[in-house]
Design an enzyme around this catalytic site. Structure first.
Site, PDB file in Angstrom:
ATOM      1  N   ARG A 173      -7.828 -16.170  -5.677  1.00 28.61           N
ATOM      2  CA  ARG A 173      -6.739 -15.669  -5.013  1.00 28.61           C
ATOM      3  C   ARG A 173      -5.882 -16.836  -4.855  1.00 28.61           C
ATOM      4  O   ARG A 173      -6.155 -17.867  -4.147  1.00 28.61           O
ATOM      5  CB  ARG A 173      -6.848 -15.020  -3.837  1.00 28.61           C
ATOM      6  CG  ARG A 173      -5.486 -14.785  -2.936  1.00 28.61           C
ATOM      7  CD  ARG A 173      -5.705 -14.193  -1.940  1.00 28.61           C
ATOM      8  NE  ARG A 173      -6.104 -12.568  -1.991  1.00 28.61           N
ATOM      9  CZ  ARG A 173      -5.931 -11.609  -1.248  1.00 28.61           C
ATOM     10  NH1 ARG A 173      -5.502 -11.774   0.132  1.00 28.61           N
ATOM     11  NH2 ARG A 173      -5.992 -10.343  -1.481  1.00 28.61           N
ATOM     12  N   HIS A 215      -1.983  -7.681  -8.691  1.00 29.40           N
ATOM     13  CA  HIS A 215      -2.916  -7.580  -7.765  1.00 29.40           C
ATOM     14  C   HIS A 215      -3.804  -6.407  -8.286  1.00 29.40           C
ATOM     15  O   HIS A 215      -3.960  -5.484  -7.860  1.00 29.40           O
ATOM     16  CB  HIS A 215      -2.497  -7.264  -6.283  1.00 29.40           C
ATOM     17  CG  HIS A 215      -3.527  -7.315  -4.888  1.00 29.40           C
ATOM     18  ND1 HIS A 215      -4.714  -7.687  -5.470  1.00 29.40           N
ATOM     19  CD2 HIS A 215      -3.449  -6.857  -3.914  1.00 29.40           C
ATOM     20  CE1 HIS A 215      -5.636  -7.616  -4.289  1.00 29.40           C
ATOM     21  NE2 HIS A 215      -4.653  -7.098  -3.355  1.00 29.40           N
ATOM     22  N   GLN A 233      -6.530  -4.374  -6.358  1.00 31.27           N
ATOM     23  CA  GLN A 233      -6.001  -3.518  -5.585  1.00 31.27           C
ATOM     24  C   GLN A 233      -5.619  -2.295  -6.349  1.00 31.27           C
ATOM     25  O   GLN A 233      -5.727  -1.127  -5.763  1.00 31.27           O
ATOM     26  CB  GLN A 233      -4.614  -3.871  -4.705  1.00 31.27           C
ATOM     27  CG  GLN A 233      -4.105  -3.062  -3.714  1.00 31.27           C
ATOM     28  CD  GLN A 233      -4.991  -2.881  -2.614  1.00 31.27           C
ATOM     29  OE1 GLN A 233      -5.134  -3.655  -1.949  1.00 31.27           O
ATOM     30  NE2 GLN A 233      -5.325  -1.587  -2.291  1.00 31.27           N
ATOM     31  N   ASP A 287       4.252  -1.520   1.138  1.00 31.03           N
ATOM     32  CA  ASP A 287       3.419  -2.614   1.401  1.00 31.03           C
ATOM     33  C   ASP A 287       4.279  -3.614   2.214  1.00 31.03           C
ATOM     34  O   ASP A 287       5.534  -3.281   2.427  1.00 31.03           O
ATOM     35  CB  ASP A 287       3.336  -3.466   0.076  1.00 31.03           C
ATOM     36  CG  ASP A 287       2.422  -4.657   0.328  1.00 31.03           C
ATOM     37  OD1 ASP A 287       1.767  -4.969   1.281  1.00 31.03           O
ATOM     38  OD2 ASP A 287       2.431  -5.580  -0.824  1.00 31.03           O
ATOM     39  N   CYS A 325      -1.686  -1.194   0.838  1.00 32.36           N
ATOM     40  CA  CYS A 325      -2.882  -1.911   0.516  1.00 32.36           C
ATOM     41  C   CYS A 325      -3.568  -2.694   1.730  1.00 32.36           C
ATOM     42  O   CYS A 325      -4.484  -3.071   1.693  1.00 32.36           O
ATOM     43  CB  CYS A 325      -2.275  -2.973  -0.587  1.00 32.36           C
ATOM     44  SG  CYS A 325      -1.034  -3.892  -0.103  1.00 32.36           S
ATOM     45  N   ARG A 360     -12.030  -0.509  -2.295  1.00 36.07           N
ATOM     46  CA  ARG A 360     -11.816  -1.910  -3.020  1.00 36.07           C
ATOM     47  C   ARG A 360     -13.380  -2.334  -3.291  1.00 36.07           C
ATOM     48  O   ARG A 360     -13.637  -2.891  -4.382  1.00 36.07           O
ATOM     49  CB  ARG A 360     -11.430  -2.980  -2.040  1.00 36.07           C
ATOM     50  CG  ARG A 360     -10.180  -2.794  -1.740  1.00 36.07           C
ATOM     51  CD  ARG A 360      -8.838  -2.939  -2.837  1.00 36.07           C
ATOM     52  NE  ARG A 360      -9.171  -4.480  -3.263  1.00 36.07           N
ATOM     53  CZ  ARG A 360      -8.457  -5.396  -3.104  1.00 36.07           C
ATOM     54  NH1 ARG A 360      -8.008  -5.554  -1.996  1.00 36.07           N
ATOM     55  NH2 ARG A 360      -8.823  -6.691  -3.543  1.00 36.07           N
TER      56      ARG A 360
HETATM   57  N1   CP Z   1      -5.225  -5.661   0.476  1.00 35.12           N
HETATM   58  C1   CP Z   1      -5.535  -6.818   0.603  1.00 35.12           C
HETATM   59  O1   CP Z   1      -5.739  -7.400  -0.737  1.00 35.12           O
HETATM   60  O2   CP Z   1      -6.231  -7.144   1.449  1.00 35.12           O
HETATM   61  P1   CP Z   1      -6.413  -8.953   1.980  1.00 35.12           P
HETATM   62  O3   CP Z   1      -5.192  -9.647   1.920  1.00 35.12           O
HETATM   63  O4   CP Z   1      -6.934  -8.773   3.165  1.00 35.12           O
HETATM   64  O5   CP Z   1      -7.541  -9.232   1.096  1.00 35.12           O
HETATM   65  N1  NVA Z   2       2.077  -8.134  -1.243  1.00 37.32           N
HETATM   66  C1  NVA Z   2       1.296  -8.583  -0.121  1.00 37.32           C
HETATM   67  C2  NVA Z   2      -0.055  -7.938  -0.462  1.00 37.32           C
HETATM   68  C3  NVA Z   2      -1.069  -8.265   0.463  1.00 37.32           C
HETATM   69  C4  NVA Z   2      -2.699  -7.614   0.027  1.00 37.32           C
HETATM   70  C5  NVA Z   2       1.107 -10.132  -0.418  1.00 37.32           C
HETATM   71  O1  NVA Z   2       0.957 -10.711  -1.496  1.00 37.32           O
HETATM   72  O2  NVA Z   2       0.905 -10.978   0.686  1.00 37.32           O
END
Ligand code: CP
Ligand code: NVA
Length: 300
Positions: free
Chosen positions: A101, A128, A131, A219, A259, A287
């Site tokens: 990530r 993502h 997700q 989101d 999400c 997930r």
């Molecule tokens: N939806 C998601 O990716 O959550 P986190 O940021 O908690 O991993």
């Molecule tokens: N769009 C959000 C998703 C988090 C899971 C971010 O990137 O922070």
């Protein structure tokens, strides 16, 4: 040949279908005793915070028989100038896969290009994909199908939306996005999926998008890394809230997805988030199942 998941389109429609089928089997308890990844080690490299991605991968990897090694990238020599390329080559000698990530899609491309092991995108500023896999599993579970399901996304055209656009192409979901001008999803991704035949459209009016939707999805207005834009974004997105009025425009049996993490009172109201139509917690659970199926497919 190793296979990565840097964007959802690293999978074909058939592979996606197989992952969703296997995820449903794993969820139902089928083959729970098998540990296909026994003796393996998978690195979880995180540059940004996480609740779901980190914990669902960590537990899923354990359930498949492997060990997960959580790596806060701040603790690596990367921070002292070691290159991502050298890091990738070295980690590939110890690990059997890496979930990462980070901010830039370019970083994960470099990592994958230099590592002889599968690299899985656990979120970048652009995509993502894990997700979107769980989201498709959830929609299939709740609606019994994906093709022709009308998904209305209301809010920021961010990483989650870019991956959902790719999911629409792979599965035949019809997607309508409502976002303010200037906050559309990635232009290249949108135009590519459109030219490949995906049924996707972008509007500015959230009500128009929500009308007759089977799925209402939202989101956060401020994604990780955009913290300097908080006040401006809150002003611009005010109209793009999933609330009772918006929900009343969707089909009576519409489901509400997010999400997570949610900013209650901003992109979604408490009453909608906690309503019987909300499936956000099932979505978060999925997930785990979707990623286990993905790991079974990628990690050899
Ligand atoms: N939806 C998601 O990716 O959550 P986190 O940021 O908690 O991993
Ligand atoms: N769009 C959000 C998703 C988090 C899971 C971010 O990137 O922070």
């Amino acid at each position: 040949m190793k296979k990565d998941l840097l964007t959802l389109l690293d999978l074909s429609s058939k592979e996606t279908e197989n992952i969703l089928k296997r995820a449903a089997e794993l969820k139902s308890g089928k083959d729970v005793s098998t540990c296909p990844l026994i003796g393996k080690s998978i690195g979880l490299m995180f540059d940004k915070t996480s609740t779901r991605t980190r914990i669902s991968f960590q537990t899923g990897i354990y359930q498949l028989g492997a060990q997960a090694i959580y790596i806060n990238t701040k603790d690596l020599q990367l921070g002292r100038g070691e290159s991502i390329e050298d890091t990738a080559k070295v980690l590939a000698r110890y690990l059997h896969g890496i979930v990462i990530r980070t901010y830039s899609q370019n970083t994960i491309e470099k990592l994958a290009g230099n590592a002889s092991i599968p690299v899985i995108n656990g979120l970048t500023d652009l995509h993502h994909p894990c997700q979107a896999l769980a989201d498709m599993l959830t929609i299939k579970e709740k609606k019994g199908r994906l093709k022709g399901v009308r998904l209305a996304y209301i809010g920021d055209g961010n990483n989650v939306v870019n991956s959902l656009l790719e999911a629409a192409l792979l599965t035949g979901i019809d997607m309508v996005i409502a976002c303010p001008k200037g906050y559309e999803p990635d232009k290249k991704i949108y135009e590519m999926v459109l030219s490949e035949g995906a049924k996707v459209e972008i509007k500015t009016d959230p009500g128009e998008a929500a009308r007759d939707a089977d799925v209402l999805y939202t989101d956060v207005w401020i994604s990780m890394g955009q913290e300097r834009e908080i006040e401006r974004r809150k002003r611009i997105f005010k109209r793009y809230q999933v609330n009772r009025d918006i929900l009343s425009l969707a089909k009576p049996d519409a489901i509400v997805m997010h999400c997570l993490p949610a900013h209650r009172g901003e992109e979604i109201t408490d009453d909608v988030m906690d309503s019987p139509q909300s499936v956000v917690i099932d979505q978060a659970e999925n997930r785990l199942h979707a990623q286990k199926a993905l790991l079974e497919m990628l990690i050899k």
